[in-house]
Design a protein around this motif. Structure first.
Motif, PDB file in Angstrom:
ATOM      1  N   ASN A   1       0.821  -1.201   0.000  1.00 51.89           N
ATOM      2  CA  ASN A   1       0.000   0.000   0.000  1.00 51.89           C
ATOM      3  C   ASN A   1       0.859   1.258   0.000  1.00 51.89           C
ATOM      4  OD1 ASN A   1      -1.573   2.109   2.089  1.00 51.89           O
ATOM      5  ND2 ASN A   1      -2.809   1.291   0.407  1.00 51.89           N
TER       6      ASN A   1
ATOM      7  N   VAL B   1       0.705   4.240  -2.767  1.00 52.35           N
ATOM      8  CA  VAL B   1       0.430   5.630  -2.395  1.00 52.35           C
ATOM      9  C   VAL B   1       1.606   6.522  -2.790  1.00 52.35           C
ATOM     10  CG1 VAL B   1       0.073   7.199  -0.436  1.00 52.35           C
ATOM     11  CG2 VAL B   1      -1.208   5.050  -0.578  1.00 52.35           C
TER      12      VAL B   1
ATOM     13  N   ALA C   1      -2.707  11.228  -2.771  1.00 50.26           N
ATOM     14  CA  ALA C   1      -3.144   9.891  -2.375  1.00 50.26           C
ATOM     15  C   ALA C   1      -2.910   9.594  -0.901  1.00 50.26           C
ATOM     16  CB  ALA C   1      -2.417   8.857  -3.234  1.00 50.26           C
TER      17      ALA C   1
ATOM     18  N   ASP D   1      -4.511  10.124   1.694  1.00 50.95           N
ATOM     19  CA  ASP D   1      -5.670   9.661   2.457  1.00 50.95           C
ATOM     20  C   ASP D   1      -5.923   8.169   2.290  1.00 50.95           C
ATOM     21  OD1 ASP D   1      -6.133  12.210   3.383  1.00 50.95           O
ATOM     22  OD2 ASP D   1      -7.599  12.686   1.823  1.00 50.95           O
ATOM     23  N   TYR D   2      -5.164   7.519   1.426  1.00 50.33           N
ATOM     24  CA  TYR D   2      -5.411   6.105   1.137  1.00 50.33           C
ATOM     25  C   TYR D   2      -4.467   5.152   1.864  1.00 50.33           C
ATOM     26  CZ  TYR D   2      -8.513   8.033  -2.287  1.00 50.33           C
ATOM     27  OH  TYR D   2      -9.521   8.728  -2.881  1.00 50.33           O
ATOM     28  N   HIS D   3      -3.690   5.679   2.803  1.00 46.17           N
ATOM     29  CA  HIS D   3      -2.872   4.797   3.630  1.00 46.17           C
ATOM     30  C   HIS D   3      -3.783   3.927   4.478  1.00 46.17           C
ATOM     31  CE1 HIS D   3       1.282   5.946   2.950  1.00 46.17           C
ATOM     32  NE2 HIS D   3       0.872   7.196   2.842  1.00 46.17           N
TER      33      HIS D   3
END
Length: 102
Positions: free
Chosen positions: A17, A21, A31, A33-35
């Motif tokens: 991930n 990101v 990106a 916020d996508y952790h």
């Protein structure tokens, strides 16, 4: 041993991930916020103090190494992820052992 394998699997997911990101950010996309925020779960499972900022900083530094991985090569992807996850697990376990000695 089952917990160790689960933790290593979570670390591998987090590394994948983080790589995604980071790649999206390098392309100019926001990106962050996508952790997955798996660090707290991983640190708790190992038994480290999740309130200790230095432990979170250590985990962040260790997982930032994922940026150097070439995950596009299917034949070496799992080997790279597994090696890095094992290394991170070992370092976190070492820190846990040191904190138990204090």
């Amino acid at each position: 041993m089952q917990d160790k394998n689960l933790i290593i699997s979570l670390i591998k997911d987090d590394l994948t991930n983080n790589k995604l990101v980071s790649g999206l950010s390098n392309l100019g996309l926001s990106a962050g916020d996508y952790h997955l925020q798996l660090s707290g779960t991983i640190l708790t499972m190992i038994g480290l103090d999740t309130e200790d900022d230095s432990i979170h900083d250590l985990y962040f530094q260790l997982t930032q190494q994922s940026e150097s991985l070439d995950l596009s090569n299917i034949s070496t992807r799992e080997q790279q992820l597994d090696g890095m996850a094992q290394s991170i697990y070992s370092e976190l376990s070492r820190r846990k052992a040191l904190s138990n000695q204090v």
